[in-house]
Design a protein around this motif. Structure first.
Motif, short mmCIF file in Angstrom:
data_model
loop_
_atom_site.label_atom_id
_atom_site.label_comp_id
_atom_site.label_asym_id
_atom_site.label_seq_id
_atom_site.Cartn_x
_atom_site.Cartn_y
_atom_site.Cartn_z
N UNK A 131 47.45 38.15 27.46
CA UNK A 131 48.03 38.59 28.89
C UNK A 131 47.68 39.71 29.28
N UNK A 132 47.50 40.68 28.49
CA UNK A 132 47.12 42.14 28.93
C UNK A 132 45.74 42.24 29.46
N UNK A 133 44.68 41.48 28.74
CA UNK A 133 43.21 41.22 29.14
C UNK A 133 43.22 40.69 30.40
N UNK A 134 43.99 39.41 30.67
CA UNK A 134 44.32 38.88 31.91
C UNK A 134 44.64 39.78 33.17
N UNK A 135 45.69 40.57 32.78
CA UNK A 135 46.28 41.50 33.66
C UNK A 135 45.03 42.60 34.27
N UNK A 136 44.74 43.09 33.22
CA UNK A 136 43.56 44.16 33.59
C UNK A 136 42.48 43.61 34.41
N UNK A 137 42.22 42.25 34.25
CA UNK A 137 41.07 41.59 35.01
C UNK A 137 41.53 41.15 36.51
N UNK A 138 42.74 41.60 36.88
CA UNK A 138 43.31 41.11 38.16
C UNK A 138 42.48 41.15 39.23
N UNK A 139 41.87 42.47 39.39
CA UNK A 139 41.07 42.92 40.55
C UNK A 139 39.68 41.71 40.50
N UNK A 140 39.19 41.65 39.21
CA UNK A 140 38.04 40.83 38.95
C UNK A 140 38.37 39.26 39.41
#
Length: 398
Positions: free
Chosen positions: A259-268
């Motif tokens: 989930x952290x990986x997904x959240x960190x890619x929110x801008x992408x």
């Protein structure tokens, strides 16, 4: 434009606070703890409903209060109230006592919900630009999740020594977060941007209950509601699949890292898929996995991963979208109103999931919630995207 270099000091402090802002020490054994107190699934989701009602009743008043006393001050007070709540949770043994704990915790959460994003948005506006909001918010959320992954593993082993202990350790972690909040810079809001009690509700009606935001906020609530209804069933299903209590910590750590990986890619995701694409794709994927778990129980595990990735990414995307379309005046009030709508929509999903789990089985409840998400997604797709096509700022700012 914000570069990729080291962020400004207030942003670093925000990241440090977010690192302490996890409840993951207690989350992996939350339902197991409540079941050990003799509660049924229905009673557990009734507690959830009481929590959401507490959120609904407290969001607008505490959002208004935050606009008056300061967003940093509201964050501080809210974190202290939550700390008392999590310790009281570990001390509670009865349903009535837990009702009081949930309401106390809800109060602390409402004091933070609008204030955190309002503070961050205005700090970025003053220093490095609001275009960084989705990135900073997403990375902050990712940091919470990554620390939460370590806390989940720790919490599982701590719980093996006593189911109350993770709640006490979590309270100590939140006290550290309170100390960090005390170092946050105050955001000076022009007196002309402060709203009076008589202006607060008309402001909400103008900015939240009319125009394009209304459909968007309602739909985000449905997506989060479907995910929340299934999230409460993660632990009993995982135990039924053979995962021991200590192993729940490792399982939640895996959930949290992804989930952290997904959240960190929110801008992408915002730049490549788009906000409109995300809010149609995400519920469709969740619904498919949940229905699949009904037929093949092991599919529940990737479904649990996906729901946490969706929740983690949805928050920065939705809050960035809303922040871009409201002004400084009453910002925390409006954002608290948004959270209130989310909470209101989550209640029927939680109650339905708990009732079905008691009446049949948790996997049946998961499948039914998945079918609801798929049907709702098809309906929204047929009626047209709830995402506005205007440029940010098209809604009157002040």
């Amino acid at each position: 434009m914000v570069g990729r270099s080291l962020p400004a000091r207030p942003v670093l402090k925000y990241y440090l606070f977010m690192a302490t802002n996890t409840a993951a020490l207690s989350v992996p054994i939350w339902v197991v703890f409540l079941r050990s107190r003799g509660l049924s699934f229905t009673e557990i989701v009734v507690l959830d409903a009481i929590w959401w009602l507490g959120i609904i009743g407290g969001e607008v008043p505490t959002g208004y209060l935050a606009d008056r006393i300061g967003w940093r001050e509201s964050l501080l007070a809210g974190n202290l109230v939550r700390t008392v709540g999590v310790v009281a949770m570990g001390l509670s043994n009865t349903f009535p006592a837990l009702v009081g704990v949930y309401l106390l915790w809800a109060l602390g959460s409402t004091m933070q919900s609008g204030s955190a994003d309002a503070w961050l948005y205005e700090v970025l506006d003053e220093r490095i630009g609001t275009e960084a909001f989705t990135r900073v918010r997403g990375r902050g959320n990712a940091l919470t999740l990554l620390v939460g992954a370590l806390a989940s593993v720790t919490g599982g082993y701590v719980a093996a020594q006593g189911l109350r202990l993770p709640f006490y350790v979590n309270g100590a972690l939140w006290l550290v977060g309170t100390a960090v909040l005390a170092t946050f810079p105050a955001v000076t809001v022009d007196p002309g941007d402060r709203v009076s009690p008589a202006e607060a509700l008309p402001l909400l009606r103008e900015r939240l209950l009319s125009g394009d935001l209304r459909r968007f906020v309602l739909w985000v609530g449905v997506v989060l509601g479907g995910a929340q209804g299934v999230a409460r069933l993660t632990q009993p299903v995982s135990v039924d699949l053979g995962i021991p209590i200590a192993g729940l910590g490792w399982l939640y750590a895996l959930f949290t890292v992804l989930a952290a990986v997904a959240s960190a890619r929110a801008e992408w995701i915002r730049d490549r898929i788009g906000v409109d694409g995300w809010f149609l794709l995400a519920p469709a994927v969740l619904g498919t996995l949940f229905v699949g778990a009904w037929a093949v129980p092991l599919v529940a595990l990737p479904g649990f991963v996906a729901l946490r990735a969706v929740k983690a990414t949805t928050t920065p995307l939705a809050n960035g979208y809303v922040n871009d379309r409201i002004g400084t005046a009453g910002r925390a009030t409006v954002l608290s109103g948004v959270s209130m709508v989310y909470s209101l929509v989550k209640i029927p999903f939680s109650l339905l999931g708990g009732a079905l789990a008691d009446a049949s089985a948790p996997l049946v409840a998961i499948g039914a919630l998945g079918a609801l998400l798929l049907a709702a997604t098809a309906l929204v797709h047929r009626r047209g995207s709830p995402i506005a096509t205007d440029e940010p700022g098209a809604t009157p700012a002040d």
